[in-house]
Design a protein around this motif. Structure first.
Motif, PDB file in Angstrom:
ATOM      1  N   ALA A 161       0.848  -1.204   0.000  1.00 25.94           N
ATOM      2  CA  ALA A 161       0.000   0.000   0.000  1.00 25.94           C
ATOM      3  C   ALA A 161       0.879   1.248   0.000  1.00 25.94           C
ATOM      4  N   PRO A 162       0.320   2.400  -0.429  1.00 26.40           N
ATOM      5  CA  PRO A 162       1.109   3.650  -0.399  1.00 26.40           C
ATOM      6  C   PRO A 162       1.556   3.968   1.031  1.00 26.40           C
ATOM      7  N   PHE A 163       2.759   4.476   1.151  1.00 22.43           N
ATOM      8  CA  PHE A 163       3.347   4.763   2.459  1.00 22.43           C
ATOM      9  C   PHE A 163       2.482   5.727   3.284  1.00 22.43           C
ATOM     10  N   LEU A 164       2.369   5.439   4.573  1.00 28.47           N
ATOM     11  CA  LEU A 164       1.671   6.338   5.500  1.00 28.47           C
ATOM     12  C   LEU A 164       2.237   6.186   6.908  1.00 28.47           C
ATOM     13  N   LEU A 165       2.582   7.326   7.500  1.00 23.17           N
ATOM     14  CA  LEU A 165       3.074   7.341   8.886  1.00 23.17           C
ATOM     15  C   LEU A 165       2.392   8.489   9.637  1.00 23.17           C
ATOM     16  N   ARG A 170       1.327   1.841   6.911  1.00 22.96           N
ATOM     17  CA  ARG A 170       1.317   0.962   5.733  1.00 22.96           C
ATOM     18  C   ARG A 170       2.431   1.368   4.776  1.00 22.96           C
ATOM     19  N   GLY A 171       2.753   0.453   3.856  1.00 24.33           N
ATOM     20  CA  GLY A 171       3.764   0.733   2.852  1.00 24.33           C
ATOM     21  C   GLY A 171       5.184   0.616   3.364  1.00 24.33           C
ATOM     22  N   THR A 172       6.117   1.106   2.541  1.00 25.85           N
ATOM     23  CA  THR A 172       7.539   1.067   2.897  1.00 25.85           C
ATOM     24  C   THR A 172       8.166   2.420   2.583  1.00 25.85           C
ATOM     25  N   ILE A 173       9.348   2.668   3.141  1.00 31.55           N
ATOM     26  CA  ILE A 173      10.045   3.940   2.911  1.00 31.55           C
ATOM     27  C   ILE A 173      11.549   3.706   2.907  1.00 31.55           C
ATOM     28  N   GLY A 189      12.275   1.095   5.782  1.00 35.65           N
ATOM     29  CA  GLY A 189      11.291   0.994   6.863  1.00 35.65           C
ATOM     30  C   GLY A 189      10.020   0.422   6.275  1.00 35.65           C
ATOM     31  N   GLN A 190       9.293  -0.348   7.062  1.00 31.43           N
ATOM     32  CA  GLN A 190       8.062  -0.927   6.521  1.00 31.43           C
ATOM     33  C   GLN A 190       6.934  -0.904   7.543  1.00 31.43           C
ATOM     34  N   ALA A 191       5.726  -1.139   7.056  1.00 36.60           N
ATOM     35  CA  ALA A 191       4.538  -1.129   7.901  1.00 36.60           C
ATOM     36  C   ALA A 191       4.804  -1.883   9.192  1.00 36.60           C
ATOM     37  N   GLY A 192       4.447  -1.277  10.312  1.00 38.66           N
ATOM     38  CA  GLY A 192       4.647  -1.898  11.613  1.00 38.66           C
ATOM     39  C   GLY A 192       5.895  -1.407  12.320  1.00 38.66           C
ATOM     40  N   ASP A 193       6.852  -0.853  11.566  1.00 35.57           N
ATOM     41  CA  ASP A 193       8.097  -0.403  12.191  1.00 35.57           C
ATOM     42  C   ASP A 193       7.896   0.893  12.965  1.00 35.57           C
TER      43      ASP A 193
END
Ligand code: GDP
Ligand code: MG
Length: 389
Positions: free
Chosen positions: A205-209, A230-233, A265-269
């Protein structure tokens, strides 16, 4: 140079919850101590956990401590908070983003009001898995502990946590190095490993923090922290800040977790992102960082609301159109005005549909869950059904 984080195990976000003084912070310290002896953690003493720096943003002060540790099969980020109000704020704003929780209950004191409220809160914010640490078992009369366990079973069953393991521990004795109680902490961690599953992460999914905090690191720039939803960075990616004022886009020049650099970095991190050319004042708790163009801020939406009853901690009086509570959406905390649909009045215990107008445009999505609070209490839980302008 900074150490690099190597992703060898699944990462989960957990935390201690429970009534004040039942031993949450002592247990957190004990877990890091026991695991440090096996190379799975850096020991974090009680004082370092309990004196978490205050994160102040727009008038709300939040105390939250993050520690990290590893068992044989998982990497955990663990949050501990000093006061009841901190739990309420962090859990309902989703700042804590718990994949599971360790409910700490003193075997000497039994279930107390905040024990109940945290179980209820966990259920409301979608924490699916709870492991119980029946703490202070060192000084508890075994028969009394059995009784507390029976009562706990009832409470857990009532809220859909019927399969929760209950492990008798003594954080204090384990911290003192007592081998029997050290073994009990190991049993607790095994229960956490076994009972709390690795959640599905939306990596594609598109990155979101959601922004939890921002700080200035001398010589490096502005760092923004939060749990990736969600997503990665990765370094070099662009992000857009959405909600609560002037947005901006920026290039990410560093990605870290617990002071270690990450390739991705990924979802949950639990991540810290370094942003190029951004001043700290431009970033605030409650904004989100997103893949550019994938999310927008809204002031108006329609939501379905459940009004908590008085025994659930809610109001005892009805609400009407024009009601203006505080809305907690992800890490944002914004006033909003309600207009009830199809009714003039809604009573505690009712489920209603309402049009809501926020005081400031906020990054929201269809299906996003949020909480309504008033005078320090949660009065309703909502889900967004339709976004307007
Ligand atoms: P919190 O408010 O839930 O974080 O509780 P703390 O960790 O600050 O502990 C509150 C008090 O209980 C402190 O005086 C601790 O030393 C004591 N305590 C914590 N764990 C235990 C335990 O396992 N056994 C006993 N006997 N006392 C404990
Ligand atoms: Mg504490």
């Amino acid at each position: 140079a900074k150490q690099a984080y190597t992703r060898t195990k699944p990462h989960l976000n957990i935390g201690t919850m429970g009534h004040v003084d039942h031993g949450k912070t002592t247990l957190t310290a004990a877990i890091t101590k026991v695991l440090s002896e096996r190379g799975g953690a850096k020991y974090v003493p009680f004082d370092r956990i309990d004196r978490a720096p205050e994160e102040t943003a727009r008038g709300i002060t939040i105390n939250i401590s993050h520690v990290e540790y590893e068992t044989a099969s998982r990497h955990y980020a663990h949050v501990d908070m000093p006061g009841h109000a901190d739990y309420v704020k962090n859990m309902i704003t989703g700042a804590a983003q718990l994949d599971g929780a360790i409910l700490v209950v003193s075997a000497q004191d039994g279930i107390m009001p905040q024990t109940r409220e945290h179980v209820l809160l966990a259920r409301r914010v979608g924490v699916e898995h709870v492991v119980v640490a029946l703490n202070k078992a060192d000084g508890a009369d075994p028969e009394l502990a059995d009784l507390v366990e029976l009562e706990l079973r009832e409470l857990l069953d009532e809220h859909g946590y019927g399969d929760s393991p209950i492990v008798r521990v003594s954080g204090l004795r384990a911290l003192e190095g007592d081998p029997a109680w050290t073994e009990a902490i190991e049993s607790l961690l095994r229960a956490v490993d076994d009972h709390i599953p690795v959640p599905v992460r939306y990596l594609d999914a598109p990155f979101l923090l959601p922004v939890e905090n921002s700080l200035t690191v001398t010589g490096r720039g502005t760092v923004v922290t939060g749990v990736i939803e969600r997503g990665t960075i990765a370094v070099g990616d662009r992000v857009e800040a959405v909600g609560l004022g002037e947005g901006f886009t920026a290039v990410v020049t560093g990605v870290e977790t617990f002071g270690k650099t990450m390739e991705r970095g990924q979802a949950g991190d639990n991540a810290a992102l370094l942003l190029r050319g951004i001043r700290r004042e431009q970033v605030r708790r409650g904004m989100v960082l997103a893949a550019p163009g994938t999310l927008s801020a809204h002031r108006r939406f329609t939501a379905r609301l459940y009004l908590l009853t008085e025994s659930e901690g809610g109001r005892h009086r009805p609400i009407t159109s024009g009601y203006r509570p505080q809305l907690y959406l992800r890490t944002a905390d914004v006033p909003g005005t309600l207009t009830l649909r199809d009714t003039d009045l809604a009573l505690p215990g009712d489920t209603v549909v309402a049009d809501i107008e926020l005081a400031k445009p906020t990054a929201v999505d269809h299906d996003l869950g949020f909480a309504l609070r008033e005078g320090g209490r949660t009065v309703a839980a909502g889900v967004i059904q339709e976004l307007h302008t």
